[in-house]
Design a protein around this motif. Structure first.
Motif, PDB file in Angstrom:
ATOM      1  N   THR A 117      -2.668   6.797   1.949  1.00 30.92           N
ATOM      2  CA  THR A 117      -3.464   6.993   0.733  1.00 30.92           C
ATOM      3  C   THR A 117      -3.143   8.332   0.074  1.00 30.92           C
ATOM      4  O   THR A 117      -2.948   8.403  -1.147  1.00 30.92           O
ATOM      5  N   LEU A 139      -9.925   4.427  -7.113  1.00 30.12           N
ATOM      6  CA  LEU A 139     -10.057   4.706  -5.686  1.00 30.12           C
ATOM      7  C   LEU A 139     -11.412   5.333  -5.374  1.00 30.12           C
ATOM      8  O   LEU A 139     -12.099   4.938  -4.419  1.00 30.12           O
ATOM      9  N   TRP A 201      -8.832   0.782   0.730  1.00 29.20           N
ATOM     10  CA  TRP A 201      -7.809   1.794   0.431  1.00 29.20           C
ATOM     11  C   TRP A 201      -6.400   1.218   0.526  1.00 29.20           C
ATOM     12  O   TRP A 201      -5.536   1.567  -0.281  1.00 29.20           O
ATOM     13  N   SER A 202      -6.142   0.361   1.514  1.00 30.03           N
ATOM     14  CA  SER A 202      -4.786  -0.171   1.652  1.00 30.03           C
ATOM     15  C   SER A 202      -4.442  -1.116   0.502  1.00 30.03           C
ATOM     16  O   SER A 202      -3.295  -1.140   0.037  1.00 30.03           O
ATOM     17  N   CYS A 205      -3.571   1.134  -2.385  1.00 27.26           N
ATOM     18  CA  CYS A 205      -2.205   1.655  -2.219  1.00 27.26           C
ATOM     19  C   CYS A 205      -1.175   0.573  -2.515  1.00 27.26           C
ATOM     20  O   CYS A 205      -0.204   0.805  -3.258  1.00 27.26           O
TER      21      CYS A 205
END
Length: 318
Positions: A117, A139, A201-202, A205
């Motif tokens: 991240t 985010l 978060w992934s 990303c």
């Protein structure tokens, strides 16, 4: 004629600012706030540090409510069984039987969540400054709404359920560095599993890299990262797969808020702000020989303007 005035109770007069003037000032302020610009490094470092500290403080300050968290976990597990989608235990046991694989997944869970991240944020800052603020807002909004979930729906991870048969892979394999092991488990709320920010978060990303990178294998890695993370959180018994759905919904909220604020998704915003594009056009015009500054200059300007609204040079977006 003078400016319109009103008389206050004390007898003093003050000028009345026309409503159109104040509306125009507010509109101008909003326009400037929404205009893509190059972020300031010191401010971003401070903002990210303070924001993560605040997030951790609030997340860990949420009452753990152990009994309620375990009841919620039992309900999810029973519901998945009724629906025929309770695959977590089978995956957990299968991967745990391969020592090198489960140890690697434990370290993946403990480290890449933060490292990747931060790496994507740095990449955005360096190569896509015009899109950085909007993507960062997505985010931050994703993370902020997750805190509401931790408070309203405390949930134990599968590895902490009693009698469900899950293997606590961190404890069994003595993985170093996990917030779920050793003394570190007392510093982190163990019952904040819904939603999964590993997935939130992934996915952020992965979508960012896939949308903005120019090199095909890099874009492929962007898609594989959240898929691999889903496998890791289930195999290590840190989350139900429904926690991943919660993380996805949080991300949808983050992007929706960004779209409302900026009038579009962050990936469609200009890569550079207008002033920087103008400087680049001037630099290219100055570098051309005088005899080719006519038609070639016009063509170069058009090409530069087109690049400003696309992904930019291939050497800076991979």
């Amino acid at each position: 004629m003078g400016e319109p005035t009103v008389t206050t109770q004390e007898g003093r007069e003050r000028a009345v600012v026309p409503k159109s003037v104040t509306d125009g000032a507010v509109a101008d302020l909003l326009r400037r706030l929404r205009t893509p610009r190059r972020p300031r490094l010191w401010f971003e470092i401070l903002l990210i540090g303070v924001s993560y500290w605040t997030y951790s403080l609030i997340r860990n300050a949420v009452p753990e409510q152990r009994a309620q968290a375990l009841r919620n976990a039992d309900w999810i597990w029973r519901t998945e069984h009724r629906l025929g989608v309770a695959v977590e235990e089978s995956v957990n046991h299968a991967v745990n039987s391969v020592n090198w694989l489960i140890v690697g997944m434990n370290y993946y869970y403990a480290t890449l969540h933060f490292a990747v991240t931060l790496g994507v944020l740095v990449w955005l800052y360096r190569w896509h400054p015009g899109r950085y603020a909007a993507t960062r807002l997505a985010l931050f909004a994703t993370t902020g709404v997750a805190l509401v979930g931790y408070y309203l729906y405390p949930l134990a991870p599968p590895r902490l359920m009693k009698g469900a048969g899950f293997v606590d892979t961190v404890m069994v394999h003595h993985t170093w560095g996990s917030m779920a092991s050793g003394d570190l488990k007392h510093m982190s709320n163990q019952y904040a599993a819904m939603p999964s920010m590993h997935i939130g978060w992934s996915l952020w990303c992965g979508l960012t890299v896939f949308a903005l990178a120019r090199v095909p294998w890099t874009r492929l890695l962007g898609l594989l990262y959240p898929a691999t993370t889903l496998g890791v959180i289930v195999a290590t018994a840190n989350h139900f797969w429904l926690d991943a759905v919660g993380g996805l919904l949080c991300l949808v909220f983050g992007f929706a808020l960004t779209r409302v604020w900026y009038g579009g998704l962050p990936y469609g915003l200009p890569r550079e702000r207008e002033r920087e594009r103008e400087r680049e056009r001037e630099r290219r015009r100055a570098a051309r020989p005088a005899g080719t500054a006519g038609a070639a200059g016009a063509a170069g300007t058009a090409a530069t303007e087109t690049a400003g609204t696309a992904d930019g040079p291939a050497d800076g977006s991979g």
